[in-house]
Design an enzyme around this catalytic site. Structure first.
Site, short mmCIF file in Angstrom:
data_model
loop_
_atom_site.label_atom_id
_atom_site.label_comp_id
_atom_site.label_asym_id
_atom_site.label_seq_id
_atom_site.Cartn_x
_atom_site.Cartn_y
_atom_site.Cartn_z
N GLU A 24 0.81 -1.22 0.00
CA GLU A 24 0.00 0.00 0.00
C GLU A 24 0.85 1.27 0.00
O GLU A 24 0.33 2.37 0.18
CB GLU A 24 -0.97 -0.02 1.18
N GLU A 83 -10.74 -4.87 8.84
CA GLU A 83 -9.70 -3.85 8.86
C GLU A 83 -8.66 -4.13 7.77
O GLU A 83 -8.27 -3.21 7.06
CB GLU A 83 -9.04 -3.80 10.23
N GLY A 95 -7.68 -18.77 -4.02
CA GLY A 95 -8.95 -18.88 -3.30
C GLY A 95 -8.86 -18.55 -1.83
O GLY A 95 -9.88 -18.57 -1.13
N TYR A 131 -13.20 -7.75 -5.18
CA TYR A 131 -14.36 -7.51 -4.31
C TYR A 131 -15.65 -7.41 -5.13
O TYR A 131 -16.69 -7.93 -4.72
CB TYR A 131 -14.15 -6.25 -3.47
#
Length: 158
Positions: A24, A83, A95, A131
């Site tokens: 990130e 979180e 998976g 997602y």
């Protein structure tokens, strides 16, 4: 294999957090220590306020979901806030990320919790696509706010 984290998993969890921070683009922000995680996940007294599930392959922890309970005033019920979800790059597509989320969704259903929520960085297209493939819906009209550090101290002073 997906399972609840144990105290023996704390070093691996810290390692995964550091990998996530690198991914990130904020490695300097991951300052949590093993002691911090031991105290948060496995407090000496009382119930923890945060939980972790791990993904394990051949005895090695390669993924994690760090989560806690929330409360919605609109539904009058608790939910789960994810979180952090992280699977090491070598194990993505296997998976494990889906299995970690399925486990949390099953917990929500079993406990009657109407929401499983999390945030994702807007530039993280692989995660956003993953997602969305699971049916997650972006809450684009909401903007996360944060008060921390000196700003929090000033706010606390009134």
């Amino acid at each position: 294999m997906i399972r609840p984290a144990t105290v023996d998993d704390v070093p691996a969890l810290i390692g995964l957090v550091r990998e996530l921070a690198e991914y990130e683009r904020e490695p300097e922000s991951a300052v949590a220590t093993e002691d911090d995680f031991r105290l948060a996940l496995f407090p000496p007294t009382g119930e923890p306020k945060v939980y972790a599930d791990v993904a394990e392959i051949d005895g090695e922890v390669v993924g994690m979901a760090i989560w806690f309970y929330t409360f919605s005033t609109w539904t009058g019920r608790h939910g789960i806030w994810l979180e952090d979800l992280f699977v090491q790059p070598a194990h993505r597509g296997s998976g494990l990320g889906r299995a970690l989320l399925v486990g949390l969704a099953k917990r929500c259903v079993a406990e009657g919790l109407p929401r499983l929520e999390w945030t994702v960085l807007d530039w993280n297209e692989p995660a956003l696509g993953f997602y969305r493939s699971l049916g997650a819906v972006g809450m684009d009209e909401w903007t996360t706010q944060r008060v921390a550090g000196e700003t929090m101290i000033r706010l606390a002073e009134g």
